[in-house]
Design an enzyme around this catalytic site. Structure first.
Site, PDB file in Angstrom:
ATOM      1  N   LYS A  22      40.465  53.223  42.490  1.00 10.25           N
ATOM      2  CA  LYS A  22      40.646  52.352  41.415  1.00 10.25           C
ATOM      3  C   LYS A  22      39.496  51.290  41.462  1.00 10.25           C
ATOM      4  CE  LYS A  22      43.576  48.910  41.182  1.00 10.25           C
ATOM      5  NZ  LYS A  22      42.962  47.686  40.679  1.00 10.25           N
ATOM      6  N   ASN A  23      39.354  50.782  42.111  1.00 11.02           N
ATOM      7  CA  ASN A  23      38.401  49.618  42.099  1.00 11.02           C
ATOM      8  C   ASN A  23      37.020  49.994  41.915  1.00 11.02           C
ATOM      9  OD1 ASN A  23      40.753  47.964  42.039  1.00 11.02           O
ATOM     10  ND2 ASN A  23      40.637  47.404  44.195  1.00 11.02           N
ATOM     11  N   CYS A 116      46.612  41.700  37.710  1.00 17.01           N
ATOM     12  CA  CYS A 116      47.666  41.233  38.226  1.00 17.01           C
ATOM     13  C   CYS A 116      47.904  39.451  38.269  1.00 17.01           C
ATOM     14  CB  CYS A 116      47.547  41.601  39.829  1.00 17.01           C
ATOM     15  SG  CYS A 116      47.717  43.245  39.904  1.00 17.01           S
ATOM     16  N   ARG A 121      43.008  33.654  39.551  1.00 18.39           N
ATOM     17  CA  ARG A 121      41.835  34.469  39.584  1.00 18.39           C
ATOM     18  C   ARG A 121      40.791  33.980  38.636  1.00 18.39           C
ATOM     19  NH1 ARG A 121      43.895  40.314  39.768  1.00 18.39           N
ATOM     20  NH2 ARG A 121      42.164  40.732  40.826  1.00 18.39           N
ATOM     21  N   ASP A 304      44.459  44.045  49.885  1.00 21.84           N
ATOM     22  CA  ASP A 304      45.024  44.956  48.836  1.00 21.84           C
ATOM     23  C   ASP A 304      46.166  45.698  49.887  1.00 21.84           C
ATOM     24  OD1 ASP A 304      42.488  45.899  46.443  1.00 21.84           O
ATOM     25  OD2 ASP A 304      43.687  43.887  46.720  1.00 21.84           O
ATOM     26  N   ARG A 396      49.328  51.437  37.697  1.00 28.13           N
ATOM     27  CA  ARG A 396      48.213  51.094  37.362  1.00 28.13           C
ATOM     28  C   ARG A 396      47.120  51.632  38.404  1.00 28.13           C
ATOM     29  NH1 ARG A 396      47.498  45.431  37.644  1.00 28.13           N
ATOM     30  NH2 ARG A 396      45.192  46.432  37.305  1.00 28.13           N
TER      31      ARG A 396
HETATM   32  C1  EPZ Z   1      38.514  42.922  43.258  1.00 29.87           C
HETATM   33  O1  EPZ Z   1      39.309  41.937  42.676  1.00 29.87           O
HETATM   34  C2  EPZ Z   1      39.689  44.064  43.122  1.00 29.87           C
HETATM   35  N1  EPZ Z   1      39.966  44.335  41.868  1.00 29.87           N
HETATM   36  C3  EPZ Z   1      41.059  43.584  43.926  1.00 29.87           C
HETATM   37  O2  EPZ Z   1      42.009  44.709  43.791  1.00 29.87           O
HETATM   38  C4  EPZ Z   1      40.789  42.954  45.280  1.00 29.87           C
HETATM   39  O3  EPZ Z   1      42.223  42.568  45.905  1.00 29.87           O
HETATM   40  C5  EPZ Z   1      39.697  41.974  45.340  1.00 29.87           C
HETATM   41  O4  EPZ Z   1      38.482  42.364  44.624  1.00 29.87           O
HETATM   42  C6  EPZ Z   1      39.372  41.507  46.933  1.00 29.87           C
HETATM   43  O5  EPZ Z   1      38.954  42.965  47.418  1.00 29.87           O
HETATM   44  C7  EPZ Z   1      39.163  45.135  41.145  1.00 29.87           C
HETATM   45  O6  EPZ Z   1      38.307  45.535  41.949  1.00 29.87           O
HETATM   46  C8  EPZ Z   1      39.494  45.460  39.836  1.00 29.87           C
HETATM   47  P1  EPZ Z   1      37.148  38.736  44.002  1.00 29.87           P
HETATM   48  P2  EPZ Z   1      38.413  40.523  41.979  1.00 29.87           P
HETATM   49  O7  EPZ Z   1      36.303  38.317  42.857  1.00 29.87           O
HETATM   50  O8  EPZ Z   1      37.081  40.959  41.700  1.00 29.87           O
HETATM   51  C9  EPZ Z   1      38.282  33.977  43.833  1.00 29.87           C
HETATM   52  C10 EPZ Z   1      43.833  45.449  43.537  1.00 29.87           C
HETATM   53  O9  EPZ Z   1      45.173  45.200  43.948  1.00 29.87           O
HETATM   54  N2  EPZ Z   1      37.397  34.093  42.608  1.00 29.87           N
HETATM   55  O10 EPZ Z   1      36.651  39.130  45.006  1.00 29.87           O
HETATM   56  O11 EPZ Z   1      39.006  39.735  41.050  1.00 29.87           O
HETATM   57  C11 EPZ Z   1      39.560  34.715  43.062  1.00 29.87           C
HETATM   58  O12 EPZ Z   1      40.517  34.044  42.528  1.00 29.87           O
HETATM   59  C12 EPZ Z   1      43.263  44.364  43.237  1.00 29.87           C
HETATM   60  O13 EPZ Z   1      43.525  46.597  43.428  1.00 29.87           O
HETATM   61  C13 EPZ Z   1      36.682  32.765  42.192  1.00 29.87           C
HETATM   62  O14 EPZ Z   1      37.408  31.649  42.436  1.00 29.87           O
HETATM   63  O15 EPZ Z   1      38.351  39.681  43.486  1.00 29.87           O
HETATM   64  C14 EPZ Z   1      40.263  35.249  44.272  1.00 29.87           C
HETATM   65  O16 EPZ Z   1      41.061  34.341  44.992  1.00 29.87           O
HETATM   66  C15 EPZ Z   1      44.040  43.124  43.425  1.00 29.87           C
HETATM   67  N3  EPZ Z   1      36.166  32.926  41.131  1.00 29.87           N
HETATM   68  C16 EPZ Z   1      39.095  35.547  45.401  1.00 29.87           C
HETATM   69  O17 EPZ Z   1      38.021  34.850  44.630  1.00 29.87           O
HETATM   70  C17 EPZ Z   1      35.455  33.984  40.626  1.00 29.87           C
HETATM   71  O18 EPZ Z   1      34.663  33.807  39.586  1.00 29.87           O
HETATM   72  C18 EPZ Z   1      38.791  37.146  45.532  1.00 29.87           C
HETATM   73  O19 EPZ Z   1      38.173  37.501  44.133  1.00 29.87           O
HETATM   74  C19 EPZ Z   1      35.838  35.216  41.284  1.00 29.87           C
HETATM   75  C20 EPZ Z   1      36.853  35.156  42.112  1.00 29.87           C
END
Ligand code: EPZ
Length: 417
Positions: A22-23, A116, A121, A304, A396
């Site tokens: 998915k990701n 989610c 986020r 995840d 999803r």
């Molecule tokens: C991706 O989310 C995945 N989603 C998530 O999978 C996964 O848990 C996550 O990466 C970590 O591996 C998709 O790929 C669609 P991050 P993403 O940017 O990109 C903070 C699932 O269940 N952050 O690495 O949103 C954020 O708030 C989903 O499949 C900022 O502060 O993850 C979080 O606390 C859930 N500012 C942390 O970093 C930003 O601009 C991780 O976020 C971006 C992120």
């Protein structure tokens, strides 16, 4: 909304075929608009996030033909349009159209992304990356307008190794003038899948999968094809279920190298796994040792899988400590597990599990995709009938979960309510 009903404690035996990640696919689909031509994405999972992104492509006048797990995407007549709230709120990954439209047209108008509810986020790191490349960002109530006359390569330092920000900056940089370097880039394997696709389109990306990615901008991107890598999170979820109920359960079509830290943790608990080239064979463990789990960025324990893993911790003998370090609100599964009889103390993102405790069936609510997967896992081992409300979250990211589990012996069904 949909409801999943499970009659627990059925042995799981047979083969579960894992689908595309998915990701990965939620980024590969928006990536297509960066090229002018015919793009082909193979091994596409049949999940609702994929459907939501195709709706956005259709809005942008991109032709999509879907044939049994393959997407044929023609971007020759792509139009730049505002991505409205109704579409962008279906999933957080709609934010990838910010980088893709900016990279293609030097302008993107996208409403706040959905996804989610596992914390605020924010997307500040994405926006900082776009600004570093020369874009101006204005916000009109819930809409971002991101535009520039020219995208210029630069050196970017991510405060956090954000998966989304890394990918979005890649999209904005592939056709920028000159060289972009992303420092402290996320190293998730999905990023390598996306970089491979972009390079096949003619991009010049080096270092994907490491913390330093170098992109040399090119003028045009052209037709290309890519296969979605296996979904390591889907695989990990079924492997955890096998540790609880498996009898030679085969989780097939995976890349075990993408799950090293998870498989190692399961071995630490005393679970016997047979790891072959593209599959894992797993049997229910008679005794599970208590362990500590702390999620972190790749290659650490994936956030995840923290929620499905929690169910295993309720069955381990002794005290297990769990710490979620990536999201600030990813413990929605814990009150549900407590309702089933699990002995868990938790505060913010830390939980202490006292096991083993027999879980009893209950009526539960899925708060997000992976907590939903945890509740399915718990329902599979609980005595009696467990009901999981708001089950749409689960669809999803887990293609054909009802069929895949029924085919290996689970008594599980889904109904529309
Ligand atoms: C991706 O989310 C995945 N989603 C998530 O999978 C996964 O848990 C996550 O990466 C970590 O591996 C998709 O790929 C669609 P991050 P993403 O940017 O990109 C903070 C699932 O269940 N952050 O690495 O949103 C954020 O708030 C989903 O499949 C900022 O502060 O993850 C979080 O606390 C859930 N500012 C942390 O970093 C930003 O601009 C991780 O976020 C971006 C992120």
């Amino acid at each position: 909304m949909k409801k999943i009903i499970i009659e627990g404690n059925k042995e799981l035996s047979g083969t579960i075929k894992i689908g595309g990640a998915k990701n990965s696919v939620v980024a590969l689909i928006p990536a297509c608009i960066l090229a002018d031509g015919e793009l082909k994405i193979k091994n596409v999972p049949n999940i609702s996030d994929k459907d939501a992104l195709i709706e956005i492509l259709n809005l942008l006048n991109v032709k999509v033909i879907e044939e049994e797990g393959t997407l044929l995407i023609n971007t020759q007549k792509t139009e730049n349009k505002v991505i409205n709230e109704k579409l962008s709120n279906k999933l957080r990954a709609s934010y990838y159209f910010m980088g893709a439209l900016l990279g293609k047209f030097k302008k993107a108008e996208v409403y706040f992304p959905g996804g989610c509810n596992i914390g605020s986020r924010p997307i500040d790191l994405h926006l900082k990356g776009f600004e570093a490349l020369g874009a101006k960002i204005t916000k009109e109530d819930c809409k971002y307008i991101i535009e520039t006359k020219e995208l210029k390569g630069t050196e970017i330092y991510l405060d956090f190794a954000s998966v989304g920000a890394t990918i979005n900056i890649l999209f904005a940089a592939v056709k920028a003038k000159g060289r972009t370097i992303i420092n402290n880039a996320a190293r998730e394997v999905e990023i390598e899948n996306i970089a491979k696709f972009l390079n096949r389109m003619g991009a010049k990306i080096k270092g994907a999968g490491t913390e330093r990615i170098v992109i040399d901008g090119v003028k045009e991107l052209h037709s290309a094809a890519v296969s979605v890598i296996p979904d390591r999170i889907e695989a990990g979820t079924y492997i955890i279920m096998g540790a609880l109920l498996g009898k030679n359960l085969i989780v097939d079509g995976i890349n075990p190298n993408h799950l090293k830290v998870v498989l190692n943790k399961l071995k630490e608990m005393g679970i016997n796994l047979k790891i072959n080239k593209n599959q894992v064979i797993i049997n229910k463990a008679n005794k599970l040792k208590a362990v500590n789990v702390r999620t972190s960025v790749y290659p650490g324990f994936p956030t995840d899988l923290g929620q499905p893993m929690s169910v295993l911790l309720t069955q381990a003998e002794g005290i297990s400590q769990f710490e979620e370090t990536i999201f600030e609100n990813r413990m929605g599964h814990v009150p549900n597990l407590q309702k089933m009889g699990a002995k868990i103390e938790y505060e913010r993102q830390h939980a202490t599990f006292h096991g083993p405790t027999k879980l009893k069936s209950a009526e539960l609510i899925a708060t997000d995709l992976r907590s939903g997967a945890a509740l399915v896992t718990a329902g599979l081992i609980a005595e009696g009938e467990t009901i999981i409300n708001d089950a749409d979250h689960i669809l999803r990211g887990y293609e054909r979960i009802i069929t895949k589990l029924s085919d290996v012996g689970a008594k599980i069904k889904i109904i529309e309510v």
